[in-house]
Design a protein around this motif. Structure first.
Motif, short mmCIF file in Angstrom:
data_model
loop_
_atom_site.label_atom_id
_atom_site.label_comp_id
_atom_site.label_asym_id
_atom_site.label_seq_id
_atom_site.Cartn_x
_atom_site.Cartn_y
_atom_site.Cartn_z
N GLY A 319 53.50 43.55 49.50
CA GLY A 319 54.71 42.78 49.22
C GLY A 319 55.83 43.62 48.64
O GLY A 319 56.89 43.07 48.32
N GLY A 320 55.62 44.91 48.50
CA GLY A 320 56.67 45.80 48.01
C GLY A 320 56.80 45.87 46.51
O GLY A 320 57.70 46.53 45.98
N SER A 321 55.90 45.21 45.78
CA SER A 321 55.95 45.24 44.31
C SER A 321 55.15 46.44 43.82
O SER A 321 54.09 46.31 43.20
N LEU A 322 55.70 47.65 44.08
CA LEU A 322 54.95 48.88 43.81
C LEU A 322 54.73 49.11 42.32
O LEU A 322 53.67 49.58 41.90
N GLY A 323 55.73 48.77 41.53
CA GLY A 323 55.59 48.95 40.09
C GLY A 323 54.49 48.07 39.53
O GLY A 323 53.68 48.51 38.71
N ASP A 324 54.46 46.82 40.00
CA ASP A 324 53.42 45.91 39.54
C ASP A 324 52.04 46.36 40.01
O ASP A 324 51.06 46.25 39.27
N ALA A 325 51.97 46.86 41.24
CA ALA A 325 50.70 47.35 41.77
C ALA A 325 50.21 48.55 40.95
O ALA A 325 49.04 48.65 40.60
N ARG A 326 51.13 49.46 40.62
CA ARG A 326 50.80 50.63 39.82
C ARG A 326 50.32 50.21 38.43
O ARG A 326 49.31 50.71 37.93
N ASP A 327 51.03 49.26 37.82
CA ASP A 327 50.65 48.80 36.48
C ASP A 327 49.29 48.11 36.50
O ASP A 327 48.51 48.23 35.55
N LEU A 328 49.03 47.37 37.56
CA LEU A 328 47.75 46.66 37.65
C LEU A 328 46.60 47.64 37.77
O LEU A 328 45.54 47.45 37.15
N ILE A 329 46.78 48.72 38.55
CA ILE A 329 45.74 49.74 38.65
C ILE A 329 45.48 50.38 37.29
O ILE A 329 44.33 50.62 36.91
N SER A 330 46.54 50.62 36.56
CA SER A 330 46.41 51.30 35.27
C SER A 330 45.79 50.40 34.20
O SER A 330 45.12 50.90 33.29
N SER A 331 46.03 49.10 34.29
CA SER A 331 45.63 48.21 33.20
C SER A 331 44.40 47.36 33.48
O SER A 331 43.86 46.74 32.56
N MET A 332 43.93 47.32 34.72
CA MET A 332 42.80 46.42 35.01
C MET A 332 41.54 46.92 34.30
O MET A 332 41.33 48.12 34.11
N PRO A 333 40.69 45.97 33.88
CA PRO A 333 39.50 46.33 33.08
C PRO A 333 38.35 46.89 33.91
O PRO A 333 37.18 46.66 33.61
N TYR A 334 38.67 47.59 34.96
CA TYR A 334 37.67 48.21 35.83
C TYR A 334 38.14 49.61 36.19
O TYR A 334 39.35 49.89 36.19
N VAL A 335 37.21 50.48 36.49
CA VAL A 335 37.56 51.83 36.90
C VAL A 335 38.12 51.76 38.33
O VAL A 335 37.44 51.25 39.22
N PRO A 336 39.35 52.24 38.55
CA PRO A 336 39.92 52.20 39.91
C PRO A 336 39.06 53.00 40.90
O PRO A 336 38.47 54.02 40.55
N GLU A 337 38.99 52.49 42.12
CA GLU A 337 38.25 53.17 43.17
C GLU A 337 39.22 53.65 44.24
O GLU A 337 40.40 53.33 44.23
N SER A 338 38.68 54.42 45.19
CA SER A 338 39.54 54.98 46.23
C SER A 338 40.26 53.90 47.01
O SER A 338 41.39 54.09 47.44
N LEU A 339 39.61 52.74 47.19
CA LEU A 339 40.25 51.65 47.91
C LEU A 339 41.52 51.20 47.22
O LEU A 339 42.53 50.91 47.88
N ASP A 340 41.50 51.15 45.89
CA ASP A 340 42.69 50.74 45.14
C ASP A 340 43.83 51.74 45.33
O ASP A 340 44.99 51.36 45.51
N TYR A 341 43.48 53.03 45.28
CA TYR A 341 44.52 54.04 45.47
C TYR A 341 45.05 54.03 46.90
O TYR A 341 46.23 54.25 47.13
N ARG A 342 44.17 53.79 47.85
CA ARG A 342 44.62 53.72 49.25
C ARG A 342 45.61 52.58 49.43
O ARG A 342 46.63 52.71 50.10
N SER A 343 45.27 51.42 48.83
CA SER A 343 46.17 50.26 48.95
C SER A 343 47.53 50.58 48.35
O SER A 343 48.56 50.20 48.90
#
Length: 389
Positions: A319-343
């Motif tokens: 949806g183009g909300s890159l800042g929100d996507a970046r913040d969600l990766i940084s703040s979510m209570p789980y270790v980010p995986e390669s799928l998250d970075y790919r997205s």
């Protein structure tokens, strides 16, 4: 006016507690689902009989504490048919086939319940040959015996043997019909599943849902929808099945309509929310998906899983909300995986280099598995293109 006295109050008000009273209290706690109280009562008993031992044994089995049941059985001062059959049932449900055989072989007396328990043990442990020998040698069979043997064949994928046994049953109940229906459905035999379903006099929710899932799995969406409409009573499984069918095909409007109906007549669960987030992501409906994501926690008290967060990262990125996507990766209570970075990287092509991109670079270099070579190569392309000036 009659005053109701709780059983516990009556029990503790007795001037002298008999063995019968102790055992009755133990059985009452078990019947009401209070295992801890039942166990405490048993441990506090000044004396015990084989009836009280059997009551505690039944409590262990009811609450699926099979190892504890076996330990108690082994220290019982005396046993009877009830105690032996109870532990046999526990061992069957716990899939302890060898121990079940030991108990069964050592029984001086057997009834139809103990024979069925042993047959169930073979069925649950894929002991088809031994189970069939036992079945053929039973002095008496009832409907439970036939269904146990039928289930053993059906769940092992032996469709011909299942159908032969089904046809030779003296009486076919709904359990038997549903077993055959599920066997054909699970093995992709849709026409045969329909034939079994058509012969059922009055199907239950399992019958309708099984046929619904079978049609969805075969891609027969229109037929699945017709079955869904005719289903007399829906549960969360049937709702989720149709929601998943529409979500996987990217049919946003139909999926949202189904989800709205779920909210009206039932309570959507975590898989429902995951599917609706998925369809919102594919349709590019970031704002709608964001609303569902927050509603899941606030309105329904459902904890977001790693899959929900990953879907939201993909949804926000699309949806183009890159800042929100970046913040969600940084703040979510789980270790980010390669799928998250790919997205995230799939959408981040503006030429800037951010801390999250550098983190993605390190993550890919360390965590990408050699077995995902084809998938990983595309990730490296995304990574390098996002880091190029």
């Amino acid at each position: 006016m009659v005053t109701w006295i709780k059983p516990q109050e009556m029990f503790h008000s007795m001037p002298e507690l008999s063995l019968l009273a102790w055992t009755a209290m133990l059985s009452a706690f078990t019947a009401k689902g209070h295992f801890a109280s039942a166990k405490k009562t048993f441990d506090s008993m000044p004396e015990r009989s084989f009836v009280s031992y059997n009551a505690m044994l039944a409590s262990f089995v009811k609450f699926r504490k099979y190892d504890s049941a076996l330990n108690l059985f082994q220290v019982m001062p005396e046993r009877n048919l009830i105690s032996s059959t109870t532990i046999l049932t526990a061992l069957a449900n716990g899939k302890h086939l060898e121990k079940a055989k030991e108990v069964f072989d050592g029984m001086e007396e057997r009834d139809i319940v103990s024979w069925n328990a042993m047959l169930t043990a073979y069925a649950l442990c894929s002991g088809l040959e031994e189970g069939r020998i036992l079945f053929d040698g039973m002095p008496k069979r009832n409907l439970i015996s036939w269904n146990a043997m039928l289930t053993a064949y059906a769940q092992s994928g032996h469709l011909e043997e299942s159908k032969f046994l089904f046809d030779t049953m003296p009486f076919q109940d709904l359990v038997a019909s549903n077993t055959m229906l599920a066997a054909y459905a699970d093995n992709g035999e849709l026409e045969k599943a329909k034939s079994i379903f058509d012969d059922i006099q009055s199907g239950d929710k399992f019958s309708w849902t099984t046929l619904l899932v079978a049609n969805v799995n075969r891609g027969e969406l229109e037929q699945a929808n017709a079955i869904f409409v005719m289903t007399p009573e829906h549960d969360i499984v049937s709702w989720t099945t149709m929601l998943g069918a529409y979500a996987n095909l990217g049919r946003f409007q139909e999926a949202i309509e189904i989800f709205s109906m779920i909210k009206l007549v039932d309570s959507p669960d975590a898989p429902c929310f995951l599917l609706v987030l998925l369809v919102c992501s594919h349709a590019g409906k970031a704002s709608i998906g964001r609303g569902y994501f927050f509603s899941m926690r606030v309105d329904y008290g459902i904890k977001s899983t790693k899959e929900h967060f990953s879907c939201m990262v993909d949804l926000l990125g699309r949806g183009g909300s890159l800042g929100d996507a970046r913040d969600l990766i940084s703040s979510m209570p789980y270790v980010p995986e390669s799928l998250d970075y790919r997205s995230f990287l799939r959408s981040q092509r503006d030429g800037t280099t951010t801390p999250i991109q550098r983190e993605a670079r390190d993550q890919f270099r360390v965590d990408l598995d050699v077995r995902e070579c084809d998938e990983s190569s595309s990730s490296y392309v995304l990574l390098s293109s996002s880091l190029l000036p």
